[in-house]
Design a protein around this motif. Structure first.
Motif, PDB file in Angstrom:
ATOM      1  N   GLY A 364       0.698  -1.157  -0.081  1.00 26.76           N
ATOM      2  CA  GLY A 364      -0.194  -0.112   0.080  1.00 26.76           C
ATOM      3  C   GLY A 364       0.884   1.333  -0.099  1.00 26.76           C
ATOM      4  N   LEU A 365       0.320   2.251  -0.618  1.00 28.27           N
ATOM      5  CA  LEU A 365       1.087   3.487  -0.763  1.00 28.27           C
ATOM      6  C   LEU A 365       0.191   4.720  -0.536  1.00 28.27           C
ATOM      7  N   MET A 377       4.408   4.161   3.182  1.00 24.17           N
ATOM      8  CA  MET A 377       4.430   2.670   2.769  1.00 24.17           C
ATOM      9  C   MET A 377       3.845   1.729   3.587  1.00 24.17           C
ATOM     10  N   GLU A 378       2.828   0.734   3.219  1.00 17.02           N
ATOM     11  CA  GLU A 378       2.399  -0.494   4.125  1.00 17.02           C
ATOM     12  C   GLU A 378       3.375  -1.426   3.516  1.00 17.02           C
ATOM     13  N   LEU A 379       4.099  -2.137   4.403  1.00 15.85           N
ATOM     14  CA  LEU A 379       4.909  -3.105   4.054  1.00 15.85           C
ATOM     15  C   LEU A 379       4.418  -4.464   4.657  1.00 15.85           C
ATOM     16  N   SER A 380       4.601  -5.376   3.801  1.00 17.12           N
ATOM     17  CA  SER A 380       4.090  -6.770   4.447  1.00 17.12           C
ATOM     18  C   SER A 380       4.910  -7.970   3.939  1.00 17.12           C
ATOM     19  N   ARG A 381       5.165  -9.092   4.815  1.00 15.54           N
ATOM     20  CA  ARG A 381       5.707 -10.275   3.998  1.00 15.54           C
ATOM     21  C   ARG A 381       4.846 -11.143   4.483  1.00 15.54           C
ATOM     22  N   ASN A 382       4.979 -12.509   3.865  1.00 17.57           N
ATOM     23  CA  ASN A 382       4.119 -13.771   4.062  1.00 17.57           C
ATOM     24  C   ASN A 382       4.736 -14.758   4.888  1.00 17.57           C
ATOM     25  N   CYS A 383       5.803 -14.513   5.510  1.00 19.11           N
ATOM     26  CA  CYS A 383       6.312 -15.626   6.525  1.00 19.11           C
ATOM     27  C   CYS A 383       6.954 -15.085   7.754  1.00 19.11           C
ATOM     28  N   MET A 384       7.085 -15.742   8.647  1.00 22.95           N
ATOM     29  CA  MET A 384       7.829 -15.112   9.946  1.00 22.95           C
ATOM     30  C   MET A 384       9.311 -14.478   9.833  1.00 22.95           C
ATOM     31  N   GLY A 385       9.607 -13.470  10.359  1.00 17.55           N
ATOM     32  CA  GLY A 385      11.001 -13.182  10.007  1.00 17.55           C
ATOM     33  C   GLY A 385      12.030 -13.886  10.955  1.00 17.55           C
ATOM     34  N   VAL A 386      11.928 -13.991  12.114  1.00 16.92           N
ATOM     35  CA  VAL A 386      12.434 -15.054  12.834  1.00 16.92           C
ATOM     36  C   VAL A 386      11.685 -15.891  13.685  1.00 16.92           C
TER      37      VAL A 386
END
Length: 386
Positions: A364-365, A377-386
């Motif tokens: 998203g912007l 900016m809306e930032l997303s990721r589709n798995c866990m970082g750690v």
């Protein structure tokens, strides 16, 4: 407004407005967008009676025309060709020509698109039927609009394209210890081949919107799920199970780890029969002839649980960050965020925070142009970082 444009033009809600803006740097091209006015509100008269303030709401021309168009016709073949047909049938070429990025699909269907569906609603429905043509692994298709036009692409393709030119950003606060040399402590001089000065790569503000929701994951099929399909033609019920581990290794992803640790001694209580249960009726079979190679015209059993999983993991971790105005940014970009570890003892701040740092997809912007130009900016990721 000191000229009373709403009366002089007048402004009545069908006007076309062209907007051009850019970052305050000569080496960046301006961004040119066309909108249609659809609403005017928040009208306030100035105390002097000589000026007024109001808000004009605008949408892209595709969105404007979409609300007056309806389907109700037959389409067949690959889903990507169906999407192209919908655009050609309902929109002028100025809306989609050279602005429609379609990823080819590997499928074959025959549908009558509902007469109650607008073009965009029909395309979003078709997203759930599309198969990636370049891989055996399933990846959900998404339909969305960016400042550069319309996109019909799989999540794996979006991540792949966005990763070809990853932009680096750094977040620090005034009292936060500088990054060590081994992790690009960066005075931002090592930011890469960026046309922007270093200050444009520094995060001005950061807010984490969500990291994980295990209850949501359990209830919505992210961990495991079961689908019961009642075949209305054969009068039989079939059951299918899905587990995250079946697709996790081969899926294109941002982040490193899955959502459920099977080392949990009670893991099988959750994984045994599927934590989420879905029931759907199905009438999948169509007439099969030599010229119509369609056997299953819904793909409920092969697609439903996988799409449910991928769409629910799509926004696993979300951040909101704000940077100096950069009109090159677009939904689908991948950015690499560096965040130092946040610990009270500064002596232990020797590495990056893997929970907050890493690669994210821009989902998203928001461009804000006032006395300064900023991009949220809306930032997303589709798995866990750690």
């Amino acid at each position: 407004d000191g000229y009373n444009f709403p009366e002089k033009f007048p402004i009545m809600g069908q006007e076309k407005i062209e907007i051009t803006f850019k970052s305050d740097l000569d080496n960046l091209k301006p961004l040119e967008l066309v909108f249609r006015v659809y609403k005017l509100d928040t009208h306030q008269m100035g105390e002097t009676g000589k000026v007024q303030r109001y808000v004009l709401h605008m949408m892209s021309e595709g969105g404007y025309f979409n609300h007056s168009q309806y389907c109700g016709y037959h389409v067949s073949g690959p889903v990507s060709e169906m999407v192209k047909t919908v655009f050609k049938k309902h929109f002028p070429t100025t809306v989609w020509e050279d602005r429609l990025d379609l990823e080819d699909t590997k499928d074959n269907y025959s549908y009558v698109l509902s007469g109650a569906y607008t073009p965009f609603k029909a395309i979003n429905w078709l997203c759930g039927k599309a198969y990636v043509s370049s891989s055996e692994e399933y990846s959900p298709f998404l339909f969305y609009e960016t400042v550069n036009g319309y996109r019909f692409k799989s999540l794996s393709k979006i991540i792949e394209d966005g990763s070809t030119n990853i932009t680096k950003y750094l977040y620090t606060t005034g009292n936060m210890r500088s990054m060590p040399d081994s992790t690009e402590r960066t005075d931002m001089s090592k930011i890469g081949e960026s046309p922007l000065p270093a200050r444009y790569h520094k995060i001005q503000s950061l807010e984490e919107l969500g990291r994980f929701d295990m209850a949501h994951n359990l209830m919505n099929g992210v961990i495991s799920s079961r689908l019961a399909v009642h075949d209305l033609l054969r009068k039989e019920q079939r059951v299918q199970d899905f587990f995250e581990s079946q697709v996790f290794t081969n899926m294109k992803k941002l982040g490193e780890f899955n959502h459920f640790r099977e080392t949990d001694p009670e893991a099988q209580r959750v994984l045994g029969k599927g934590a989420a249960f879905f029931y759907l009726p199905s009438t999948p079979y169509t007439v099969h002839t030599d010229v119509n190679g369609i056997l299953d015209n819904t793909k409920v059993e092969s697609l439903y649980l996988k799409r449910k999983y991928h769409m629910n993991t799509f926004l696993t971790q979300k951040l909101s960050v704000e940077v100096f105005g950069d009109n090159r940014r677009s939904v689908g970009d991948v950015i690499d965020l560096t965040v130092p570890k946040m610990q009270s003892d500064a002596a232990f701040q020797t590495d990056v925070d893997k929970n907050l740092g890493g690669e994210y997809l821009v989902t998203g912007l928001k461009h804000t142009l006032t006395d300064t130009y900023r991009v949220k900016m809306e930032l997303s990721r589709n798995c866990m970082g750690v």
